[in-house]
Enzyme design. Structure first.
Site, PDB file in Angstrom:
ATOM      1  N   ARG A  75     -66.895  41.576  67.332  1.00 48.21           N
ATOM      2  CA  ARG A  75     -68.323  41.467  66.982  1.00 48.21           C
ATOM      3  C   ARG A  75     -69.195  42.408  67.802  1.00 48.21           C
ATOM      4  NH1 ARG A  75     -67.366  35.083  66.264  1.00 48.21           N
ATOM      5  NH2 ARG A  75     -66.630  35.329  64.136  1.00 48.21           N
ATOM      6  N   TYR A  92     -68.066  41.258  57.316  1.00 49.88           N
ATOM      7  CA  TYR A  92     -66.824  41.011  58.067  1.00 49.88           C
ATOM      8  C   TYR A  92     -67.082  40.711  59.547  1.00 49.88           C
ATOM      9  CZ  TYR A  92     -66.433  46.266  58.613  1.00 49.88           C
ATOM     10  OH  TYR A  92     -66.619  47.583  58.859  1.00 49.88           O
ATOM     11  N   GLU A  93     -66.017  40.369  60.253  1.00 50.79           N
ATOM     12  CA  GLU A  93     -66.087  39.870  61.649  1.00 50.79           C
ATOM     13  C   GLU A  93     -66.905  38.571  61.717  1.00 50.79           C
ATOM     14  OE1 GLU A  93     -64.402  41.424  64.098  1.00 50.79           O
ATOM     15  OE2 GLU A  93     -64.046  43.398  63.213  1.00 50.79           O
ATOM     16  N   GLY A  94     -66.810  37.753  60.680  1.00 46.22           N
ATOM     17  CA  GLY A  94     -67.618  36.529  60.568  1.00 46.22           C
ATOM     18  C   GLY A  94     -68.940  36.897  59.920  1.00 46.22           C
TER      19      GLY A  94
END
Ligand SMILES: Cc1cc2nc3c(=O)[nH]c(=O)nc-3n(C[C@H](O)[C@H](O)[C@H](O)COP(=O)(O)OP(=O)(O)OC[C@H]3O[C@@H](n4cnc5c(N)ncnc54)[C@H](O)[C@@H]3O)c2cc1C
Length: 602
Positions: free
Chosen positions: A270, A408-410
């Protein structure tokens, strides 16, 4: 090794309740010679191999992405974060952020391939691998001889990552696991040699991580390349595992530890994704200002129009603030790792815990910077007018490439909820004292406000005072909401979203103000005039958001006298004594960017 002492650096989330002195934040202006050289060689690589060929990335030239990844490996750019013991350069966290940052300028296709390989494709092994696993795989990944991919997402398991159906079954002789399942949206799938795969053993509550070598004769097959909105040359495919045999010694960490591995790899992912949205913004601003300086309409360059100046000013301000926040957090992580190593932790343990400590900041950065790059690229198109809509200019692809960063990446929704959720959990565990400061804010609200006119003659002093008060808004709202809902707070998502926006704006604005204050002290206020203007402009916008989100949150759960008191507090805590002249600030910033014909604050 850092010379920062433990007492000087804040724990994750503590920025909210403790004062940070400007001398204690790291800024881009603090880079040492080695870091500057790293930045320059990354920029040269991007100009030569990526920027000069950006059309190839748009034409889905996957082979060119792979070729560039190999070249990056030859130059050592893939090994910056890898410890020396495993063939890497073992550089500090700030240096690894610098490479992620400056490599992101030309195309999202390459930065996604780079991030998926060096981050989530390699990190689970360096952070959780056994000595044998690290010796076997990491040197190959560090040089670019092999490439990595990360297989977490499945058709039915996206944000709910622990719900995957992929199974790992132990063989009768206990020598290997047989993995069967379908993974989707796997970056680098088309050319990787190794997968980090998450699968469930029996009916375990949590998934388990495995290192799986790519071997077409071992039950591994692929879907077609996904047809995507952007990042056209980033290989994204489904990966199917059909009784793929994986030796037991390739399990990562312990059985059932996969969800933890996945989440910790994502924490690093993140903050690095945030970094990977910085140079993309700087280059868009550079292109936009060159165009605005040259494009004549109504017999004048369009940069002379206030409407265009406002855009340039906001774009520059966003990335200036993002740089401040990203490198502030990166150095906190680097220092925390150094402190842990000095107290006896292995590098592996120290890095793991160091990043985990700042998971709140990592989520904040991921959300804020991914939304800024979206705004910056959107306005970049607008500055170019019709030409911005043309695929012949880099604005169009920059806009499409930026869109994935919010997913993406949460997703940003998940990260917004995580940022507040993790903070509340830290408070419950006693790691960050929110209750004391929240109670103090409540008492302050009951008292009589001071009617003295404060002395705001020092540069940014009113802004710093406002930051203290924005923190009080968060504490007031979060404190009351926790009291009212307890553990059920997580069910009140709209309230959490509003609270997270207050948290995010406060961290970002504070980071910019501290960066500028530090630089104004050492380089002089005149030299920092545009940076002072950017810090003021960002804060002004942040205060607006806090007012709006604060009102939304308060009215959603407080009634009667409590509501009235909190709304009054919100007004008091967001009040300017000297209203900034935003038109003047934007003009000043845009004029500086126009005169420099680019973004020159990094
Ligand atoms: C180009 C690309 C590359 C990718 N690369 C990889 C990779 O290399 N490896 C990998 O494992 N994955 C990868 N992913 C997958 C990515 O991480 C997921 O797409 C992402 O986590 C979201 O999951 P989802 O798509 O299933 O959306 P969903 O989880 O179905 O979400 C849909 C919407 O619902 C919202 N939502 C979901 N749950 C909640 C909740 N509890 N509360 C509120 N809102 C919620 C989301 O925020 C989103 O807006 C990639 C995806 C793309 C598009």
């Amino acid at each position: 090794m850092s010379d920062t002492k433990e007492k000087d650096i804040l724990r994750g989330g503590q920025f909210l309740v403790k004062e940070t002195k400007c001398e204690d934040v790291f800024t881009l202006e603090d880079l040492n010679e080695e870091q500057k050289m790293m930045r320059e060689s990354t920029k040269e690589f991007v100009d030569r191999e990526l920027w000069a060929h950006w059309e190839r990335f748009e034409k889905k030239d996957y082979a060119y992405t792979e070729e560039c990844m190999r070249k990056a490996g030859e130059l050592g750019l893939l090994s910056v974060a890898v410890p020396e013991a495993y063939g890497g350069m073992g550089m500090g966290f700030v240096s690894t952020m610098l490479v992620c940052d400056y490599i992101s300028g030309a195309t999202g296709s390459f930065s996604t391939a780079f991030g998926a390989h060096t981050g989530i494709g390699t990190l689970p092994i360096t952070l959780y691998g056994t000595e044998e696993q690290k010796q076997k795989y990491v040197p190959k990944l560090a040089t670019g001889e092999w490439f990595g991919a990360y297989c977490l997402t499945e058709p039915g398991a996206g944000s709910d990552a622990n719900s995957g159906k992929t199974k790992a079954v132990l063989s009768d002789d206990g020598k290997y696991y047989s993995i069967t399942g379908q993974k989707m949206w796997i970056s680098n799938a088309g050319f990787c040699n190794l997968f980090i795969v998450f699968a469930r053993i029996e009916d375990d509550k949590n998934i388990t991580g495995f290192i799986v070598e790519n071997d077409s004769e071992n039950g591994i097959s692929f879907g077609e390349e996904e047809k995507k909105l952007g990042i056209h040359s980033s290989s994204t495919r489904q990966v199917f595992f059909n009784e793929t045999k994986v030796p037991v010694e390739n399990m990562l960490s312990e059985r059932g530890n996969g969800f933890k591995i996945a989440m910790n790899a994502l924490n690093v992912g993140r903050i690095k994704l945030a970094a990977a949205c910085l140079e993309a913004q700087r280059r868009v601003i550079g292109e936009a200002i060159k165009y605005a300086n040259e494009r004549i309409q109504f017999k004048t360059p369009i940069i002379n129009f206030g409407a265009i100046k406002a855009k340039i000013a906001d774009m520059a301000t966003n990335v200036y603030v993002d740089e401040a926040a990203c490198y502030r957090a990166a150095k906190n992580i680097e220092d925390r790792i150094a402190i842990r190593e000095a107290s006896g932790n292995s590098h592996q343990e120290a890095e793991l815990k160091g990043v985990e400590e700042y998971a709140i900041e990592c989520s904040i950065l991921k959300v804020a910077v991914s939304e800024h790059v979206q705004h910056t690229t959107d306005e970049g198109i607008q500055v170019f007018g019709g030409m911005g809509f043309s695929a012949d200019t880099p604005m169009e692809s920059a806009w499409r490439d930026a869109r994935i960063s919010r997913i993406y990446e949460g997703t940003n929704e998940i990260n917004r909820m995580l940022s507040v959720g993790m903070l509340v959990k830290k408070a419950m565990k006693g790691h960050v004292d929110l209750l004391g400061p929240a109670t103090a804010v409540g008492e302050e609200l009951m008292g009589i406000p001071s009617f003295e006119t404060p002395d705001f003659s020092e540069v940014l002093s009113e802004e710093k005072d406002l930051i203290v008060r924005l923190k009080k808004v968060f504490l007031m709202i979060a404190g009351s909401a926790v009291q009212k809902f307890g553990p059920d707070l997580e069910k009140h998502q709209m309230l959490l979203m509003a609270a997270s926006d207050i948290l995010i704006q406060t961290y970002m604005a504070e980071s910019a103000i501290l960066r500028t204050e530090k630089n104004a002290k050492r380089f002089g206020e005149e030299a920092q005039a545009a940076q002072i203007a950017m810090s003021k402009l960002y804060l002004y916008r942040a205060v607006d958001i806090v007012q709006q989100k604060g009102k939304e949150a308060i009215v959603s759960f407080a009634e009667g006298d409590e509501q009235r008191m909190m709304l009054m507090g919100l007004k008091r805590f967001t009040k300017y004594t000297n209203q900034p002249n935003v038109v003047k600030l934007r003009t000043q910033i845009a004029d500086k960017v126009a005169a420099d014909n680019g973004y020159t604050f990094d």
